[in-house]
Design a protein around this motif. Structure first.
Motif, PDB file in Angstrom:
ATOM      1  N   ARG A  31      28.513  24.705  -9.538  1.00 27.90           N
ATOM      2  CA  ARG A  31      27.245  25.452  -9.632  1.00 27.90           C
ATOM      3  C   ARG A  31      27.508  26.954  -9.679  1.00 27.90           C
ATOM      4  NH1 ARG A  31      23.069  23.883  -5.262  1.00 27.90           N
ATOM      5  NH2 ARG A  31      21.805  25.315  -6.474  1.00 27.90           N
ATOM      6  N   GLU A  90      29.409  22.401  -5.497  1.00 27.01           N
ATOM      7  CA  GLU A  90      29.035  23.791  -5.217  1.00 27.01           C
ATOM      8  C   GLU A  90      29.884  24.764  -6.029  1.00 27.01           C
ATOM      9  OE1 GLU A  90      27.585  21.233  -2.059  1.00 27.01           O
ATOM     10  OE2 GLU A  90      29.587  21.501  -2.874  1.00 27.01           O
ATOM     11  N   LEU A 149      21.981  29.052  -4.229  1.00 24.09           N
ATOM     12  CA  LEU A 149      22.547  27.824  -3.639  1.00 24.09           C
ATOM     13  C   LEU A 149      21.818  27.401  -2.373  1.00 24.09           C
ATOM     14  CD1 LEU A 149      26.400  28.418  -3.969  1.00 24.09           C
ATOM     15  CD2 LEU A 149      24.914  27.119  -5.489  1.00 24.09           C
ATOM     16  N   VAL A 155      31.101  21.108   3.126  1.00 24.72           N
ATOM     17  CA  VAL A 155      31.244  21.963   1.939  1.00 24.72           C
ATOM     18  C   VAL A 155      32.399  22.932   2.108  1.00 24.72           C
ATOM     19  CG1 VAL A 155      30.122  23.877   0.720  1.00 24.72           C
ATOM     20  CG2 VAL A 155      28.855  21.787   1.151  1.00 24.72           C
TER      21      VAL A 155
END
Length: 118
Positions: free
Chosen positions: A50, A47, A68, A16
């Motif tokens: 989001r 991510e 998250l 990530v």
């Protein structure tokens, strides 16, 4: 049931962040408010997308981390990416003026004792 933070796969967090482990002084602390400046775009890292959806209204870094289910350090890296792209803005909460006096500690103790006696 969603996974707990402590069950998060470290390899996933590495992916990530692109292998980054920390950011230099980014000015983002736990209570910095983040606001989206645009909607997610196709192909954007999930991510990042989001975060943009979550931050339509001002949202604290710690709240984003919780939502998250990722460590704050990882979220700060993602937020720096979005800041660099101009997709979010960060607002530091206002500090109280220096002349503002804090309540007397003794008075606070008395209030606490009074509340405990209720």
């Amino acid at each position: 049931m969603s996974p707990r933070l402590e069950d998060e796969n470290p390899d996933r967090l590495y992916m990530v962040t692109g292998g980054r482990s920390d950011v230099t002084d980014d000015g983002l602390d736990m209570v910095t408010l983040i606001v989206s400046e645009c909607d997610p775009t196709p192909g954007m890292q999930s991510e990042h997308a989001r975060i943009l959806r979550l931050c339509k209204n001002p949202t604290a870094v710690v709240e984003i981390s919780s939502e998250l289910r990722m460590p704050v350090s990882v979220v700060r890296i993602l937020l720096c990416d979005l800041l660099d792209m101009g997709r979010i803005t960060a607002r530091t909460p206002r500090q109280a003026p220096a002349r503002t006096r804090l309540p007397d500690p003794e008075m606070l103790k008395q209030v606490l004792v009074g509340l405990q006696n209720l």
